[in-house]
Scaffold this active site. Structure first.
Site, PDB file in Angstrom:
ATOM      1  N   ASP A 298     -12.085 -16.497  73.596  1.00 25.68           N
ATOM      2  CA  ASP A 298     -11.477 -15.168  73.622  1.00 25.68           C
ATOM      3  C   ASP A 298     -10.064 -15.224  74.197  1.00 25.68           C
ATOM      4  OD1 ASP A 298     -11.353 -12.156  74.076  1.00 25.68           O
ATOM      5  OD2 ASP A 298     -13.446 -12.355  73.480  1.00 25.68           O
TER       6      ASP A 298
ATOM      7  N   HIS B 107      -9.882  -8.194  77.082  1.00 21.45           N
ATOM      8  CA  HIS B 107     -10.998  -8.302  76.133  1.00 21.45           C
ATOM      9  C   HIS B 107     -12.007  -9.362  76.564  1.00 21.45           C
ATOM     10  CE1 HIS B 107     -13.028  -9.250  72.285  1.00 21.45           C
ATOM     11  NE2 HIS B 107     -12.696  -8.032  71.894  1.00 21.45           N
TER      12      HIS B 107
ATOM     13  N   SER C  16     -17.476  -6.757  68.837  1.00 25.48           N
ATOM     14  CA  SER C  16     -17.137  -7.647  69.956  1.00 25.48           C
ATOM     15  C   SER C  16     -17.951  -7.318  71.190  1.00 25.48           C
ATOM     16  CB  SER C  16     -15.655  -7.512  70.314  1.00 25.48           C
ATOM     17  OG  SER C  16     -14.835  -8.199  69.430  1.00 25.48           O
TER      18      SER C  16
END
Length: 535
Positions: A150, A200, A381
């Site tokens: 990520d 994220h 996600s």
């Protein structure tokens, strides 16, 4: 390596390629994709033709011969390299007898919208609505490792309790700026990114294993940073940085596979890519458990519908496509997203690629702006780490020591899909399983033999479960017998096993909790009563 900011990755959603041609046809795969990056290619060698030590020199030689430059070298997911080449040179290289295929890199972009309460864990531990405002869990993921591929986890976040560790960092390895002052121009077919999404990975990692609201509260998170703070990859060769990260995981220079089971959370997607899918299949064959986002394009057929024609999404399509050089059974967990009303989220991809759903709308987790920050995101996600956490808990009790490595992903897939809540969701496409991950499934029972006494040929069998109030059923099977003998039923977790001095046997144990949820049997190795140990 000449590195430019021109590749973007959509975490949980994707850009899709044009037509795919079989390897060996002297063609460049994805050359006609609307998202193709000019001059950027992945070159994959045919299996068995190059030794690991020769991949780098051969790649450099071929790139130079064809007037280009070499980027990353791949020696674990497959043998190959990334390169910057002219279109004619790439086509010529695809005809080299040592090359399986040449694939043109494409643009990807991160997916996620930040908002401000978390309901996902609450939903996972019950079969039906309404929510109970509580989260019960079978285990905590102890001994398991989850790689988060990520934007980079904030390792110092207090909610991780020191269980997030540095793994592999593309940016520091290649000297690339992780967070330039301004985002790069939006690639074709992607949305301009005006807000940094560096949090994220911290959000994803928090859902997998944070102390407060994480699924597996004692798992170790391993940071694999391959996306920039803007949600874009940093290499002119597009897919390069992701493949580099997966190649490092497969190489296991940290030695984590010898310490415990390993899960790979892949909350991203991109144009259909044989190279990406080959990498996932290799991870499966090496004993890793990939958990993959289905994508955020709202397609009922695993597609990116912004392009015409609209091919499938990689690596979410790894179970339904066969191109590439690596084969594996269809065992990757591909996750769609749901809302708190048990409907499929409007943005979630569906179709034959998806085999399980999890909460993915308005999910609260950790954020990277401070060591105590939280944030809210939507996306497949966000659904994916719910399933990755459950995979870690399953592997905590079923580490698969001594079995075929590819069976780890197969068995994890079978358990999670087999215990999922069926038929509870609305808005499910006709070709998609109506299966919601269940985080309080049958008790997970671990089994081991602790002691053998050679004087009386007795083994002391031992088993355990993190679930309280479990009743156990233990059976014994003599070698050569097709049947099982009922040996013990009750709440004890240890039991003397007396057999003949020369008898070879094995046992199996399952548990039933106070709610009537019953586990599958857990099987021991074969043992000989003379205390010679497992056979």
């Amino acid at each position: 390596m000449n590195i430019k900011w021109i590749f973007s990755v959509f975490l949980g959603g994707v850009l899709i390629s044009g037509s795919v041609l079989a390897a060996g046809t002297g063609a460049v795969i994805n050359a006609d994709s609307p998202a193709a990056i000019p001059g950027a290619y992945i070159v994959v060698f045919k299996p068995g033709l190059t030794a690991e030590a020769d991949v780098g020199p051969l790649g450099a030689s071929l790139a130079q011969t064809h007037g280009g430059s070499v980027g990353a070298i791949y020696t674990h997911i497959f043998h190959g390299f990334s390169a910057q080449l002219g279109a004619a040179a790439a086509l010529s290289l695809s005809r080299d007898p040592r090359v399986a295929y040449v694939e043109q890199a494409q643009h990807f972009q991160i997916s996620g919208i930040q908002y401000a309460p978390d309901w996902g864990l609450d939903r996972m531990d019950q079969r039906a609505l309404p929510l109970e405002n509580a989260y019960r869990h079978r285990g905590d993921g102890s001994s398991a490792y989850v790689f988060v591929v990520d934007t980079g986890i904030r390792l110092s976040h207090l909610d991780f309790g020191g269980r997030a560790i540095a793994g592999y960092d593309f940016f520091s390895t290649f000297g690339v700026d992780y967070c330039p002052a301004l985002p790069p121009p939006a690639p074709p077919g992607t949305q301009p990114q005006t807000t940094a999404l560096s949090g994220h990975a911290t959000h994803v990692g928090g859902t997998v294993g944070r102390t407060t609201y994480g699924v597996a509260k004692n798992v170790t998170l391993v940071d694999v940073r391959v996306f920039s703070c803007w949600g874009y990859s940093a290499v002119a060769n597009g897919t390069d940085s992701i493949l580099w990260g997966l190649d490092r995981i497969a190489g296991d220079s940290l030695g984590l596979r010898n310490l415990g089971p390993t899960v790979v959370n892949m909350s991203f997607g991109g144009p259909h890519s044989p190279a990406m899918n080959d990498a996932v299949r290799t991870l499966i064959n090496l004993g890793f458990v990939p958990v993959i986002a289905a994508g955020n394009w709202g397609s009922a057929q695993c597609l990116d519908t912004r392009f015409s024609p609209a091919p499938t999404v990689s690596p979410a399509d790894v179970n339904i496509t066969t191109d590439g050089i690596v084969s594996a059974p269809p065992v990757a967990l591909v996750v769609g997203a749901t809302t708190n009303t048990d409907s499929v989220a409007s943005f979630s991809n569906q179709g034959a690629c998806v085999n399980i759903f999890a909460p993915g709308k308005s999910i609260v987790s950790d954020w990277d702006t401070s060591d105590t920050a939280t944030g809210m995101l939507d996306g497949t996600s966000m659904a994916t780490p719910h399933v990755a956490g459950e995979a870690a808990i399953y592997l905590q009790f079923n580490p698969h020591v001594g079995v075929r490595m590819e069976a780890v992903a197969t068995d994890t897939h079978s358990y999670l899909t087999g215990t999922a809540t069926l038929g509870a969701l609305t808005g499910v496409a006709a070709n998609t399983p109506n299966a919601l991950v269940f985080g309080f499934g049958p008790p997970l029972v671990s089994l081991e033999f602790l002691f053998c006494s050679p004087t009386n040929a007795k083994y002391l069998g031992s088993w355990s479960s993190a679930t309280s109030s479990v009743s156990y059923d233990m059976d014994l099977q003599p070698y050569g017998s097709l049947g099982w003998q009922d040996y013990y039923d009750g709440g004890m977790t240890v039991r003397n096993i007396a057999v003949g001095l020369t008898q070879t046997f094995r046992i199996r144990v399952r548990g039933t909790d106070s709610l009537g949820e019953q586990s599958d049997f857990t099987y021991s190795d074969w043992y000989t009563a003379n205390c010679s140990g497992p056979n």
